[in-house]
Design an enzyme around this catalytic site. Structure first.
Site, PDB file in Angstrom:
ATOM      1  N   SER A 143       0.871  -1.180   0.000  1.00 20.86           N
ATOM      2  CA  SER A 143       0.000   0.000   0.000  1.00 20.86           C
ATOM      3  C   SER A 143       0.904   1.225   0.000  1.00 20.86           C
ATOM      4  CB  SER A 143      -0.840  -0.009   1.286  1.00 20.86           C
ATOM      5  OG  SER A 143      -1.520   1.211   1.455  1.00 20.86           O
ATOM      6  N   TYR A 155      -1.958  -1.562  10.433  1.00 16.68           N
ATOM      7  CA  TYR A 155      -1.990  -1.663   8.972  1.00 16.68           C
ATOM      8  C   TYR A 155      -0.649  -1.200   8.386  1.00 16.68           C
ATOM      9  CZ  TYR A 155      -3.922  -1.225   4.219  1.00 16.68           C
ATOM     10  OH  TYR A 155      -4.163  -1.355   2.883  1.00 16.68           O
TER      11      TYR A 155
HETATM   12  N1  LIG Z   1      -8.597  -0.170  -1.568  1.00 14.21           N
HETATM   13  C1  LIG Z   1      -7.557   0.570  -1.360  1.00 14.21           C
HETATM   14  O1  LIG Z   1      -7.629   1.818  -1.448  1.00 14.21           O
HETATM   15  C2  LIG Z   1      -6.211  -0.054  -1.048  1.00 14.21           C
HETATM   16  C3  LIG Z   1      -5.101   0.787  -0.981  1.00 14.21           C
HETATM   17  C4  LIG Z   1      -3.855   0.238  -0.701  1.00 14.21           C
HETATM   18  C5  LIG Z   1      -3.734  -1.124  -0.518  1.00 14.21           C
HETATM   19  N2  LIG Z   1      -4.833  -1.937  -0.589  1.00 14.21           N
HETATM   20  C6  LIG Z   1      -4.625  -3.384  -0.398  1.00 14.21           C
HETATM   21  O2  LIG Z   1      -5.229  -4.076  -1.474  1.00 14.21           O
HETATM   22  C7  LIG Z   1      -5.480  -5.426  -1.075  1.00 14.21           C
HETATM   23  C8  LIG Z   1      -6.869  -5.843  -1.509  1.00 14.21           C
HETATM   24  O3  LIG Z   1      -7.840  -5.110  -0.758  1.00 14.21           O
HETATM   25  P1  LIG Z   1      -9.097  -4.413  -1.452  1.00 14.21           P
HETATM   26  O4  LIG Z   1      -8.944  -2.961  -1.275  1.00 14.21           O
HETATM   27  O5  LIG Z   1      -9.323  -4.968  -2.802  1.00 14.21           O
HETATM   28  O6  LIG Z   1     -10.259  -4.859  -0.425  1.00 14.21           O
HETATM   29  P2  LIG Z   1     -11.497  -5.868  -0.582  1.00 14.21           P
HETATM   30  O7  LIG Z   1     -12.045  -5.998   0.795  1.00 14.21           O
HETATM   31  O8  LIG Z   1     -12.404  -5.402  -1.655  1.00 14.21           O
HETATM   32  O9  LIG Z   1     -10.813  -7.216  -1.047  1.00 14.21           O
HETATM   33  C9  LIG Z   1     -10.027  -7.984  -0.163  1.00 14.21           C
HETATM   34  C10 LIG Z   1     -10.247  -9.465  -0.469  1.00 14.21           C
HETATM   35  O10 LIG Z   1      -9.431 -10.237   0.439  1.00 14.21           O
HETATM   36  C11 LIG Z   1     -10.234 -11.287   0.965  1.00 14.21           C
HETATM   37  N3  LIG Z   1      -9.726 -11.708   2.278  1.00 14.21           N
HETATM   38  C12 LIG Z   1      -9.801 -11.042   3.447  1.00 14.21           C
HETATM   39  N4  LIG Z   1      -9.280 -11.780   4.443  1.00 14.21           N
HETATM   40  C13 LIG Z   1      -8.860 -12.935   3.880  1.00 14.21           C
HETATM   41  C14 LIG Z   1      -8.238 -14.092   4.385  1.00 14.21           C
HETATM   42  N5  LIG Z   1      -7.947 -14.230   5.699  1.00 14.21           N
HETATM   43  N6  LIG Z   1      -7.940 -15.093   3.527  1.00 14.21           N
HETATM   44  C15 LIG Z   1      -8.245 -14.987   2.214  1.00 14.21           C
HETATM   45  N7  LIG Z   1      -8.837 -13.917   1.667  1.00 14.21           N
HETATM   46  C16 LIG Z   1      -9.139 -12.895   2.499  1.00 14.21           C
HETATM   47  C17 LIG Z   1     -11.634 -10.685   1.040  1.00 14.21           C
HETATM   48  O11 LIG Z   1     -12.647 -11.677   1.131  1.00 14.21           O
HETATM   49  C18 LIG Z   1     -11.694  -9.885  -0.248  1.00 14.21           C
HETATM   50  O12 LIG Z   1     -12.169 -10.662  -1.320  1.00 14.21           O
HETATM   51  C19 LIG Z   1      -5.240  -5.465   0.435  1.00 14.21           C
HETATM   52  O13 LIG Z   1      -3.984  -6.051   0.699  1.00 14.21           O
HETATM   53  C20 LIG Z   1      -5.248  -3.996   0.823  1.00 14.21           C
HETATM   54  O14 LIG Z   1      -4.515  -3.756   2.007  1.00 14.21           O
HETATM   55  C21 LIG Z   1      -6.069  -1.428  -0.835  1.00 14.21           C
END
Ligand SMILES: NC(=O)c1ccc[n+]([C@@H]2O[C@H](COP(=O)([O-])OP(=O)(O)OC[C@H]3O[C@@H](n4cnc5c(N)ncnc54)[C@H](O)[C@@H]3O)[C@@H](O)[C@H]2O)c1
Length: 280
Positions: A143, A155
């Site tokens: 991130s 986080y």
């Molecule tokens: N959305 C943002 O702005 C953003 C920014 C920076 C980083 N991220 C990172 O992107 C990645 C994806 O997150 P996202 O934003 O798409 O969120 P999201 O909640 O839409 O997707 C996350 C996915 O991970 C799955 N998940 C959660 N816990 C789990 C586990 N224990 N085992 C297996 N699967 C699991 C969820 O079911 C979901 O499908 C994460 O690592 C998050 O930290 C997101």
């Protein structure tokens, strides 16, 4: 340069958001994709939707914060596709709690999903990628919070960890034919603020992992995410990054000034002691 067409990818957190964007973009580029997630219903829907476009995809359930479940998902991938070239350690949760709010359980949860799953993913899939001699790529989702720490300490700590792991292993794995990229998204339009939906039963009682409803930080993040980048666009960037072995994958330049400020503060730390003679 690696062509993703015809290669096999394993993507965690693939049922939603960025993971689904990456799985979709890889499938559209001709890769076979094993989608891995903790959420059965969302996973089934994602796989069914991709199959409608004739994509060669399959789904496997795992809580990636449990090593044995990740190993079982890897075994299922090899049973289905024979070999794996691309590992995307993407599953993550927005949680941990702020100062005065965190608990041992909230740290265990966020470290398990965001950091240990990446360690185990590399440990389990690294030898599988190496074994066929065709090379491959590991993409770890960190991130911007892995480069500039803000107000969510748990986080941030996990995401700095993912950046450090990726930078170090990039050097170690290159001679083994495996490239390592770290994805540091800015704001992306996903369900990250609803991460509570995936708190495993063993952490029962863990509520409001990121911030309370009346916390101004939560309101700011909600707006930023609602107006964030399209996850499929992120997936397309990741495909390009895999094919060209990018070390860092950014989704926009919004946080560049913050990174500059952090590096300037680090540099100022050196400037402060540069002319002193260290006591030995
Ligand atoms: N959305 C943002 O702005 C953003 C920014 C920076 C980083 N991220 C990172 O992107 C990645 C994806 O997150 P996202 O934003 O798409 O969120 P999201 O909640 O839409 O997707 C996350 C996915 O991970 C799955 N998940 C959660 N816990 C789990 C586990 N224990 N085992 C297996 N699967 C699991 C969820 O079911 C979901 O499908 C994460 O690592 C998050 O930290 C997101």
């Amino acid at each position: 340069m690696m062509d993703v067409a015809g290669k096999t990818a394993f993507v965690t957190g693939a049922a939603s958001g960025i993971g689904l964007g990456i799985a979709t973009a890889l499938a559209q580029a001709g890769a076979k994709v094993m989608l891995c997630d903790i959420e059965q219903e969302a996973l089934d829907a994602a796989v069914a939707a991709l199959k409608k476009s004739n994509a060669d995809v399959e789904g496997v359930i795992a809580d990636v914060s449990l090593k044995a479940q990740l190993q079982a998902a890897a075994d299922a991938t090899i049973a289905r596709y024979g070999r794996v070239h691309i590992l995307v350690n993407n599953a993550g949760v927005g949680g941990g709690g702020g100062y005065g709010e965190w608990t041992d359980a909230s740290w265990d949860w966020v470290i398990g999903v965001n950091l240990m799953s990446v360690v185990w993913g590399i440990e389990i899939f690294g030898p599988l990628i190496e074994s066929h001699g065709e090379g491959g790529q590991i993409v770890n989702t960190a991130s911007m919070a892995g480069l500039v720490a803000a107000v969510a300490p748990g986080y941030n700590a996990t995401k700095y960890g993912v950046v450090a792991l990726s930078e170090g292993l990039r050097m170690a794995l290159a001679p083994r034919g495996i490239g390592v990229s770290v994805l540091c998204p800015g704001w992306v339009r996903t369900r990250i603020l609803e991460s509570e939906r995936n708190v495993p039963d063993r952490y029962a009682g863990l509520e409001r992992p990121l911030a309370k409803d009346d916390d101004p930080f939560r309101a700011m993040v909600e707006t930023a995410i609602k107006e964030g980048v399209d996850p499929l666009y992120v997936g397309e960037l990741v495909c390009e990054a895999i094919e060209n072995d990018w070390p860092y994958i950014f989704t926009d330049a919004m946080f560049e000034a913050g990174v500059d400020m952090r590096f300037a503060a680090i540099k100022a730390g050196f400037d402060r002691i540069r002319d002193r003679v260290p006591r030995r």
